[in-house]
Design an enzyme around this catalytic site. Structure first.
Site, mmCIF file in Angstrom:
data_model
loop_
_atom_site.group_PDB
_atom_site.id
_atom_site.type_symbol
_atom_site.label_atom_id
_atom_site.label_comp_id
_atom_site.label_asym_id
_atom_site.label_seq_id
_atom_site.Cartn_x
_atom_site.Cartn_y
_atom_site.Cartn_z
ATOM 1 N N GLY A 1 -4.228 -5.414 6.130
ATOM 2 C CA GLY A 1 -5.416 -4.629 6.425
ATOM 3 C C GLY A 1 -6.285 -5.185 7.538
ATOM 4 C CB THR B 1 1.714 0.660 4.487
ATOM 5 O OG1 THR B 1 2.204 -0.527 3.851
ATOM 6 C CG2 THR B 1 2.863 1.294 5.241
ATOM 7 N N GLY B 2 0.246 -2.116 5.589
ATOM 8 C CA GLY B 2 0.435 -3.425 6.217
ATOM 9 C C GLY B 2 -0.778 -4.297 5.981
ATOM 10 C CB THR C 1 -0.844 -0.012 1.288
ATOM 11 O OG1 THR C 1 -1.564 -1.232 1.329
ATOM 12 C CG2 THR C 1 -1.792 1.150 1.369
ATOM 13 N NE ARG D 1 -8.100 -8.007 2.383
ATOM 14 C CZ ARG D 1 -7.166 -7.064 2.460
ATOM 15 N NH1 ARG D 1 -6.953 -6.268 1.427
ATOM 16 N NH2 ARG D 1 -6.447 -6.910 3.545
ATOM 17 C CB VAL D 2 -12.846 -4.110 1.242
ATOM 18 C CG1 VAL D 2 -12.449 -2.666 1.522
ATOM 19 C CG2 VAL D 2 -13.681 -4.199 -0.033
ATOM 20 N N GLY D 3 -9.617 -4.106 2.210
ATOM 21 C CA GLY D 3 -8.697 -3.914 3.331
ATOM 22 C C GLY D 3 -8.848 -2.554 3.991
ATOM 23 C CG ASP D 4 -5.362 -1.012 5.807
ATOM 24 O OD1 ASP D 4 -5.137 -1.997 5.080
ATOM 25 O OD2 ASP D 4 -4.574 -0.068 5.941
HETATM 26 N N1 GLY Z 1 -2.974 -2.502 3.533
HETATM 27 C C1 GLY Z 1 -3.532 -2.991 2.368
HETATM 28 C C2 GLY Z 1 -4.480 -4.064 2.525
HETATM 29 O O1 GLY Z 1 -4.450 -4.800 3.497
HETATM 30 O O2 GLY Z 1 -5.315 -4.222 1.668
#
Ligand code: GLY
Length: 287
Positions: A207, A204-205, A154, A182-185
């Site tokens: 999610g 970043t990391g 990210t 799937r949706v992340g942070d």
């Molecule tokens: N930080 C990006 C994700 O987990 O999608």
């Protein structure tokens, strides 16, 4: 002079050694693109969008053109932009077929009266955005120029303009082996990014882990409670690691242009420009 300023990261993770200079070079160019907007009188939001569009378009980072694909081989993008002075934000999740989701996120924030759109309906808003002339396309689905290449994690930035207004962004193709939908942070306010009139942060990391602790919001809260931004970044990462055992990275800036950063990952290319384009600090933040 600390303002205006920009702090940018190109993703924290297990970077291959030979990829780190490539990532850092792109983050430097992204920071320069954002700072030039500030130099030309643009707002924190304008600069944050320009910086992030650069990273989405360069093809070397995990966002936009360079985004990691899901297990079906499809790039599903998440992105967010936050306007700290109004506490408003725009997010887009699991969108396909466009390169610059951060611009669509800003359109959502500024033009729709809503904050968060996903999937095919977000794509329809992209088409509306172009039809209305809010942004122009260099080619179908592309708000900016690009090249091709590989990805890591990210991207994001925090910008403070000359008036002390803060903007923050996050943009990503997500984690490896993610399943469709799937949706992340990066699309979730307070997790992948957060900003108010005191401070902004972007993370970043992994999610799922970042969302568990609403990492960006927590770091901004630490600053609101009086902690220096550098210590707030470190405290946020300590809290994150203690509660999740996972890896991440954060960059942070307050309204006066003080900045902080921290990661427990192998590497996080990071660039800061403060006050003048000649005042660039560029390094690889490491665990
Ligand atoms: N930080 C990006 C994700 O987990 O999608």
């Amino acid at each position: 002079m600390k303002l205006p300023m920009i702090i940018v990261h190109g993703g924290a993770g297990k970077w291959k050694d030979e990829r780190i200079p490539v990532g850092l070079e792109q983050v430097e160019k992204a920071a320069t693109a954002g700072f030039q907007v500030l130099d030309n009188g643009g707002s924190a939001l304008d600069a944050a969008e320009a910086c992030t569009v650069y990273m989405e378009s360069c093809g070397k980072l995990n966002a936009g053109l360079g985004a990691r694909a899901n297990i079906d081989g499809v790039k599903e993008l998440d992105a967010m932009i936050v306007d700290g002075s109004s506490l408003n934000f725009g997010s887009v999740a699991a969108i396909t077929g466009i390169r610059n989701p951060v611009s669509l996120a800003r359109y959502i924030m500024e033009k729709t009266g809503f904050s968060f759109f996903a999937g095919d309906n977000a794509k329809r808003l992209y088409e509306k955005m172009i039809a209305e002339g809010y942004r122009t396309e260099a080619e179908p689905g592309v708000v900016a120029q690009s090249s091709d290449g590989g990805a890591k994690d990210t991207v994001g930035c925090v910008v403070v303009d000359g008036q002390g207004r803060i903007a923050a962004t996050s943009s990503t193709g997500g984690i490896s082996k993610k399943i469709p939908g799937r949706v992340g942070d990066s699309a979730v306010m307070g997790s992948g990014a957060y900003a108010n009139d005191v401070c902004g942060a972007t993370a970043t990391g992994w999610g799922e882990h970042i969302m568990r602790v609403t990492l960006s919001r927590m770091i901004v809260l630490y600053v609101e409670e009086g902690l220096d931004v550098g210590l707030a970044a470190k405290r946020g990462m300590e809290m994150f690691e203690a509660k999740t055992g996972s890896e991440a990275g954060v960059v942070v800036a307050d309204a006066k242009g003080n900045y902080g950063f921290s990661t427990n990952a192998k590497a996080m290319p990071t660039v800061i420009i403060q006050g003048s384009i000649d005042n660039m600090t560029s390094f690889t933040c490491q665990e």
